[in-house]
Enzyme design. Structure first.
Site, PDB file in Angstrom:
ATOM      1  N   HIS A   1       0.819  -1.208   0.000  1.00 54.99           N
ATOM      2  CA  HIS A   1       0.000   0.000   0.000  1.00 54.99           C
ATOM      3  C   HIS A   1       0.856   1.262   0.000  1.00 54.99           C
ATOM      4  O   HIS A   1       1.938   1.273   0.558  1.00 54.99           O
ATOM      5  CB  HIS A   1      -0.887   0.050   1.251  1.00 54.99           C
ATOM      6  CG  HIS A   1      -1.787  -1.117   1.407  1.00 54.99           C
ATOM      7  ND1 HIS A   1      -2.948  -1.258   0.697  1.00 54.99           N
ATOM      8  CD2 HIS A   1      -1.713  -2.204   2.207  1.00 54.99           C
ATOM      9  CE1 HIS A   1      -3.557  -2.382   1.042  1.00 54.99           C
ATOM     10  NE2 HIS A   1      -2.814  -2.981   1.958  1.00 54.99           N
TER      11      HIS A   1
ATOM     12  N   TYR B   1       1.620   0.330  13.976  1.00 54.77           N
ATOM     13  CA  TYR B   1       2.415   1.336  13.285  1.00 54.77           C
ATOM     14  C   TYR B   1       1.864   2.736  13.501  1.00 54.77           C
ATOM     15  O   TYR B   1       0.668   2.953  13.637  1.00 54.77           O
ATOM     16  CB  TYR B   1       2.563   1.024  11.803  1.00 54.77           C
ATOM     17  CG  TYR B   1       1.300   0.798  11.013  1.00 54.77           C
ATOM     18  CD1 TYR B   1       0.829   1.752  10.122  1.00 54.77           C
ATOM     19  CD2 TYR B   1       0.598  -0.397  11.123  1.00 54.77           C
ATOM     20  CE1 TYR B   1      -0.305   1.533   9.370  1.00 54.77           C
ATOM     21  CE2 TYR B   1      -0.541  -0.633  10.370  1.00 54.77           C
ATOM     22  CZ  TYR B   1      -0.983   0.342   9.500  1.00 54.77           C
ATOM     23  OH  TYR B   1      -2.115   0.122   8.758  1.00 54.77           O
TER      24      TYR B   1
END
Length: 148
Positions: A61, A130
């Site tokens: 992504h 993250y």
């Protein structure tokens, strides 16, 4: 914290100092001053946590217009993490890097803005966390075909 440069311009592998005793362990997974000194600018605006089963592939992504920098780590299990430098002006444009991240080694990977990112789960399941420098914008998200 040990900061390990990677072959890709700006991407870093971080090995935090882990304090272990009979109670368990302690590590510092984010400190703005220390990480900025290491080359990770922030600020971070969003934290994400995903759980995936063995062999799940997530990615590759990236976001156009508002690229996200990501500081990634695994808090349970193990993944093979891959980044691709999509920055046209970068000396490492088009190159990729794969590293193993696991809860056992506590390593983190700094994925600069302008990189595609993905991972595949190698353990029974993995919890992946993250920090992002930009908000998720579905209309700006794109993917790379990993098998093309």
């Amino acid at each position: 914290m040990n900061v390990v440069p990677t072959p890709l311009e700006g991407a870093l592998l971080l090995e935090p100092r882990v304090y272990v005793d009979e109670r368990g362990f302690f590590l510092e997974c984010w400190n703005a001053g220390r990480y900025q000194a290491a080359g990770i600018p922030g600020p971070f605006v969003q934290d994400n946590h995903s759980r995936s089963a063995r062999h799940v592939l997530r990615g590759l992504h990236y976001q156009v217009e508002r690229p996200q920098g990501k500081l990634v780590r695994v808090v349970h299990g193990e993944v093979y993490d891959v980044i691709v430098d999509l920055r046209r002006s970068s000396p490492t444009a088009g190159r990729w890097l794969g590293v193993t991240l696991s809860a056992a080694d506590h390593r983190q990977l700094w994925v600069p803005p302008g990189f595609a990112h993905g991972f595949v789960v190698r353990s029974e399941y993995a919890d992946f966390e993250y920090k992002c420098t930009e908000y998720y914008a579905p209309a700006l998200e794109r993917t790379l075909a990993w098998d093309a």
